[in-house]
Scaffold this motif. Structure first.
Motif, short mmCIF file in Angstrom:
data_model
loop_
_atom_site.label_atom_id
_atom_site.label_comp_id
_atom_site.label_asym_id
_atom_site.label_seq_id
_atom_site.Cartn_x
_atom_site.Cartn_y
_atom_site.Cartn_z
N VAL A 24 0.85 -1.18 0.00
CA VAL A 24 0.00 0.00 0.00
C VAL A 24 0.89 1.24 0.00
O VAL A 24 1.98 1.23 0.58
CB VAL A 24 -0.96 0.02 1.22
CG1 VAL A 24 -0.20 0.14 2.52
CG2 VAL A 24 -2.00 1.10 1.08
N THR A 25 0.43 2.28 -0.67
CA THR A 25 1.13 3.56 -0.66
C THR A 25 0.34 4.51 0.21
O THR A 25 -0.84 4.75 -0.02
CB THR A 25 1.27 4.12 -2.08
OG1 THR A 25 1.99 3.19 -2.89
CG2 THR A 25 2.02 5.45 -2.07
N LEU A 26 1.02 5.03 1.23
CA LEU A 26 0.39 5.98 2.15
C LEU A 26 0.89 7.39 1.85
O LEU A 26 2.10 7.60 1.67
CB LEU A 26 0.75 5.64 3.60
CG LEU A 26 0.33 4.26 4.11
CD1 LEU A 26 0.85 4.06 5.53
CD2 LEU A 26 -1.18 4.10 4.07
N SER A 27 -0.03 8.32 1.80
CA SER A 27 0.31 9.72 1.68
C SER A 27 0.58 10.25 3.09
O SER A 27 -0.24 10.06 3.99
CB SER A 27 -0.86 10.48 1.05
OG SER A 27 -0.59 11.87 1.06
N VAL A 28 1.74 10.86 3.27
CA VAL A 28 2.13 11.39 4.59
C VAL A 28 2.50 12.87 4.41
O VAL A 28 3.68 13.23 4.37
CB VAL A 28 3.31 10.59 5.20
CG1 VAL A 28 3.49 10.95 6.66
CG2 VAL A 28 3.12 9.09 5.04
N ASP A 54 9.42 1.79 2.41
CA ASP A 54 10.22 2.75 1.65
C ASP A 54 9.52 4.11 1.77
O ASP A 54 8.42 4.28 1.27
CB ASP A 54 10.32 2.33 0.18
CG ASP A 54 11.23 3.25 -0.62
OD1 ASP A 54 12.14 3.86 -0.03
OD2 ASP A 54 11.00 3.37 -1.84
N VAL A 55 10.16 5.04 2.47
CA VAL A 55 9.57 6.36 2.70
C VAL A 55 10.34 7.39 1.88
O VAL A 55 11.57 7.43 1.91
CB VAL A 55 9.62 6.74 4.20
CG1 VAL A 55 8.94 8.08 4.43
CG2 VAL A 55 8.97 5.67 5.05
N THR A 56 9.59 8.20 1.14
CA THR A 56 10.19 9.22 0.28
C THR A 56 9.74 10.60 0.73
O THR A 56 8.54 10.91 0.69
CB THR A 56 9.77 9.00 -1.19
OG1 THR A 56 10.03 7.66 -1.55
CG2 THR A 56 10.52 9.93 -2.12
N PHE A 57 10.70 11.43 1.14
CA PHE A 57 10.38 12.77 1.60
C PHE A 57 9.84 13.63 0.45
O PHE A 57 8.85 14.34 0.62
CB PHE A 57 11.63 13.43 2.21
CG PHE A 57 11.43 14.88 2.52
CD1 PHE A 57 10.54 15.27 3.51
CD2 PHE A 57 12.12 15.86 1.82
CE1 PHE A 57 10.35 16.63 3.79
CE2 PHE A 57 11.93 17.20 2.11
CZ PHE A 57 11.05 17.58 3.09
N GLU A 58 10.47 13.55 -0.70
CA GLU A 58 10.08 14.39 -1.83
C GLU A 58 8.63 14.15 -2.27
O GLU A 58 7.91 15.08 -2.61
CB GLU A 58 11.01 14.17 -3.03
CG GLU A 58 12.44 14.63 -2.82
CD GLU A 58 13.27 13.67 -1.94
OE1 GLU A 58 14.27 14.11 -1.37
OE2 GLU A 58 12.88 12.49 -1.81
N LYS A 59 8.21 12.90 -2.22
CA LYS A 59 6.83 12.55 -2.62
C LYS A 59 5.87 12.58 -1.44
O LYS A 59 4.66 12.42 -1.62
CB LYS A 59 6.80 11.16 -3.26
CG LYS A 59 7.52 11.10 -4.59
CD LYS A 59 7.40 9.70 -5.18
CE LYS A 59 8.12 9.59 -6.51
NZ LYS A 59 8.00 8.25 -7.09
N ALA A 62 4.82 6.84 1.84
CA ALA A 62 5.45 5.62 2.34
C ALA A 62 4.83 4.44 1.60
O ALA A 62 3.61 4.32 1.53
CB ALA A 62 5.21 5.48 3.84
N VAL A 63 5.67 3.60 1.05
CA VAL A 63 5.22 2.38 0.39
C VAL A 63 5.51 1.24 1.36
O VAL A 63 6.67 1.02 1.73
CB VAL A 63 5.92 2.16 -0.97
CG1 VAL A 63 5.44 0.87 -1.61
CG2 VAL A 63 5.68 3.35 -1.89
N VAL A 64 4.46 0.54 1.77
CA VAL A 64 4.57 -0.47 2.83
C VAL A 64 4.13 -1.83 2.31
O VAL A 64 3.04 -1.96 1.75
CB VAL A 64 3.71 -0.09 4.05
CG1 VAL A 64 3.94 -1.05 5.20
CG2 VAL A 64 3.95 1.35 4.47
N THR A 65 4.97 -2.84 2.53
CA THR A 65 4.63 -4.22 2.20
C THR A 65 4.37 -4.94 3.51
O THR A 65 5.18 -4.86 4.43
CB THR A 65 5.78 -4.90 1.42
OG1 THR A 65 6.05 -4.11 0.25
CG2 THR A 65 5.41 -6.31 1.01
N PHE A 66 3.21 -5.62 3.58
CA PHE A 66 2.82 -6.24 4.84
C PHE A 66 2.00 -7.50 4.59
O PHE A 66 1.46 -7.72 3.50
CB PHE A 66 2.01 -5.25 5.68
CG PHE A 66 0.70 -4.82 5.06
CD1 PHE A 66 -0.49 -5.43 5.41
CD2 PHE A 66 0.67 -3.82 4.11
CE1 PHE A 66 -1.69 -5.04 4.83
CE2 PHE A 66 -0.53 -3.42 3.52
CZ PHE A 66 -1.70 -4.04 3.88
#
Length: 91
Positions: A24-28, A54-59, A62-66
């Motif tokens: 899932v990709t979370l908007s933070v 994988d967390v990207t500051f620029e975007k 956070a892309v989370v695999t669970f």
């Protein structure tokens, strides 16, 4: 009795097959500096069932695999919120 044991044995073998790895990709949006992703990543990795983050500051995401048998998207968003960074599923 044999049928009961056979059913229990079958359930033990098949049950893990029902679990699935999800991503899932979370908007933070609250990440405001280059150090924020470290806190977000640590919070997400503490959630049982999370295997990769994988967390990207620029975007600001956070892309989370669970493992969806062990956790849920709701628990992931609660983890980021608990760390001070509310998140939502990016669509």
């Amino acid at each position: 009795m044999k049928n009961l044991l056979a059913a229990v044995a079958l359930a033990a073998v098949v049950a893990p097959a029902w679990a699935a790895t999800q991503t899932v990709t979370l908007s933070v949006p609250g990440m405001t500096c280059a150090a924020c992703p470290i806190t977000v990543k640590k919070a997400l990795l503490k959630v049982e069932g999370v295997s990769h983050v994988d967390v990207t500051f620029e975007k600001r995401q956070a892309v989370v695999t669970f493992d969806d048998a062990k956790t849920s998207v709701q628990k992931l968003t609660q983890a980021t919120e608990g760390a001070g960074y509310p998140s939502s599923v990016k669509r």
